[in-house]
Write a protein that holds these residues in place. Structure first.
Motif, PDB file in Angstrom:
ATOM      1  N   SER A 119       0.848  -1.180   0.000  1.00 30.07           N
ATOM      2  CA  SER A 119       0.000   0.000   0.000  1.00 30.07           C
ATOM      3  C   SER A 119       0.890   1.239   0.000  1.00 30.07           C
ATOM      4  O   SER A 119       2.089   1.151   0.290  1.00 30.07           O
ATOM      5  CB  SER A 119      -0.935   0.015   1.204  1.00 30.07           C
ATOM      6  OG  SER A 119      -0.197   0.026   2.406  1.00 30.07           O
ATOM      7  N   GLY A 120       0.280   2.385  -0.326  1.00 30.29           N
ATOM      8  CA  GLY A 120       0.997   3.644  -0.234  1.00 30.29           C
ATOM      9  C   GLY A 120       1.422   4.243  -1.550  1.00 30.29           C
ATOM     10  O   GLY A 120       1.969   5.355  -1.575  1.00 30.29           O
ATOM     11  N   GLY A 121       1.190   3.547  -2.642  1.00 30.51           N
ATOM     12  CA  GLY A 121       1.557   4.119  -3.928  1.00 30.51           C
ATOM     13  C   GLY A 121       0.610   5.234  -4.333  1.00 30.51           C
ATOM     14  O   GLY A 121      -0.388   5.505  -3.663  1.00 30.51           O
ATOM     15  N   LEU A 154       5.825   3.613   1.145  1.00 32.32           N
ATOM     16  CA  LEU A 154       5.191   2.354   0.828  1.00 32.32           C
ATOM     17  C   LEU A 154       5.241   1.431   2.041  1.00 32.32           C
ATOM     18  O   LEU A 154       6.216   1.431   2.797  1.00 32.32           O
ATOM     19  CB  LEU A 154       5.887   1.683  -0.349  1.00 32.32           C
ATOM     20  CG  LEU A 154       6.008   2.482  -1.646  1.00 32.32           C
ATOM     21  CD1 LEU A 154       6.671   1.633  -2.728  1.00 32.32           C
ATOM     22  CD2 LEU A 154       4.681   3.001  -2.099  1.00 32.32           C
ATOM     23  N   SER A 155       4.181   0.648   2.192  1.00 35.18           N
ATOM     24  CA  SER A 155       4.128  -0.353   3.255  1.00 35.18           C
ATOM     25  C   SER A 155       3.816  -1.708   2.645  1.00 35.18           C
ATOM     26  O   SER A 155       3.118  -1.793   1.632  1.00 35.18           O
ATOM     27  CB  SER A 155       3.049   0.002   4.280  1.00 35.18           C
ATOM     28  OG  SER A 155       3.303   1.245   4.888  1.00 35.18           O
ATOM     29  N   CYS A 156       4.318  -2.745   3.279  1.00 35.67           N
ATOM     30  CA  CYS A 156       4.032  -4.100   2.839  1.00 35.67           C
ATOM     31  C   CYS A 156       3.809  -4.960   4.072  1.00 35.67           C
ATOM     32  O   CYS A 156       4.739  -5.152   4.870  1.00 35.67           O
ATOM     33  CB  CYS A 156       5.168  -4.660   2.007  1.00 35.67           C
ATOM     34  SG  CYS A 156       4.985  -6.411   1.597  1.00 35.67           S
ATOM     35  N   VAL A 198       7.263  -4.294   6.138  1.00 33.78           N
ATOM     36  CA  VAL A 198       8.443  -3.596   5.633  1.00 33.78           C
ATOM     37  C   VAL A 198       7.980  -2.304   4.974  1.00 33.78           C
ATOM     38  O   VAL A 198       6.895  -2.244   4.379  1.00 33.78           O
ATOM     39  CB  VAL A 198       9.232  -4.478   4.637  1.00 33.78           C
ATOM     40  CG1 VAL A 198       8.407  -4.829   3.411  1.00 33.78           C
ATOM     41  CG2 VAL A 198      10.541  -3.829   4.235  1.00 33.78           C
ATOM     42  N   TYR A 199       8.790  -1.284   5.137  1.00 33.03           N
ATOM     43  CA  TYR A 199       8.451   0.049   4.635  1.00 33.03           C
ATOM     44  C   TYR A 199       9.523   0.527   3.660  1.00 33.03           C
ATOM     45  O   TYR A 199      10.679   0.131   3.741  1.00 33.03           O
ATOM     46  CB  TYR A 199       8.347   1.047   5.791  1.00 33.03           C
ATOM     47  CG  TYR A 199       7.386   0.643   6.876  1.00 33.03           C
ATOM     48  CD1 TYR A 199       7.855   0.001   8.021  1.00 33.03           C
ATOM     49  CD2 TYR A 199       6.031   0.905   6.768  1.00 33.03           C
ATOM     50  CE1 TYR A 199       6.988  -0.378   9.037  1.00 33.03           C
ATOM     51  CE2 TYR A 199       5.147   0.527   7.770  1.00 33.03           C
ATOM     52  CZ  TYR A 199       5.639  -0.113   8.901  1.00 33.03           C
ATOM     53  OH  TYR A 199       4.760  -0.492   9.889  1.00 33.03           O
ATOM     54  N   LEU A 200       9.099   1.417   2.773  1.00 30.93           N
ATOM     55  CA  LEU A 200      10.049   2.097   1.898  1.00 30.93           C
ATOM     56  C   LEU A 200       9.692   3.571   1.884  1.00 30.93           C
ATOM     57  O   LEU A 200       8.671   3.962   1.328  1.00 30.93           O
ATOM     58  CB  LEU A 200      10.004   1.525   0.478  1.00 30.93           C
ATOM     59  CG  LEU A 200      11.059   2.090  -0.474  1.00 30.93           C
ATOM     60  CD1 LEU A 200      12.453   1.639  -0.040  1.00 30.93           C
ATOM     61  CD2 LEU A 200      10.789   1.677  -1.914  1.00 30.93           C
TER      62      LEU A 200
END
Length: 116
Positions: free
Chosen positions: A7-9, A20-22, A78-80
């Motif tokens: 999510s987060g795009g 971004l998050s996963c 995990v995050y970006l």
């Protein structure tokens, strides 16, 4: 099996930021490495950033100093963090879990578009 949901795009202007998050679910091993890959139209999928189970990170040269990968073990997430985004960062971003350097699990991808 491992299920990954990104999510987060979205759409952001050049110079902007996105996170971004996963979220991973299923059979998650504490030894799993996690990462983010991206694929732009007409190009091969490439590694963006990776974080090991021990917290070591590595980045593609093109994103060093701009992107930061992190993980929350308790949440299996995990995050970006992506800052100073450029048009060339436009791609579908995929979350990845790597297990024993043998098994690979992928999310469905989230679109990131950098455009004015």
């Amino acid at each position: 099996q491992v299920q990954l949901v990104e999510s987060g795009g979205g759409l952001v202007q050049p110079g902007g930021s996105l996170r971004l998050s996963c979220a991973a679910s299923g059979s998650i091993f504490s030894s799993d490495d996690m990462g983010w890959y991206r694929q732009a139209p007409g190009k091969q999928r490439e590694l963006v950033a990776r974080i090991s189970s021990g917290g070591s990170t590595n980045y593609a040269d093109s994103v060093k100093g701009r992107f930061t990968i992190s993980r929350d073990g308790a949440k299996n997430t995990v995050y970006l963090q992506m800052n100073s985004l450029k048009a060339e960062d436009t791609a579908v971003y995929y979350c990845n879990v790597e297990r024993f350097r043998t098994y690979y699990f992928w999310g469905q991808g989230t679109q990131v578009t950098v455009s004015s």
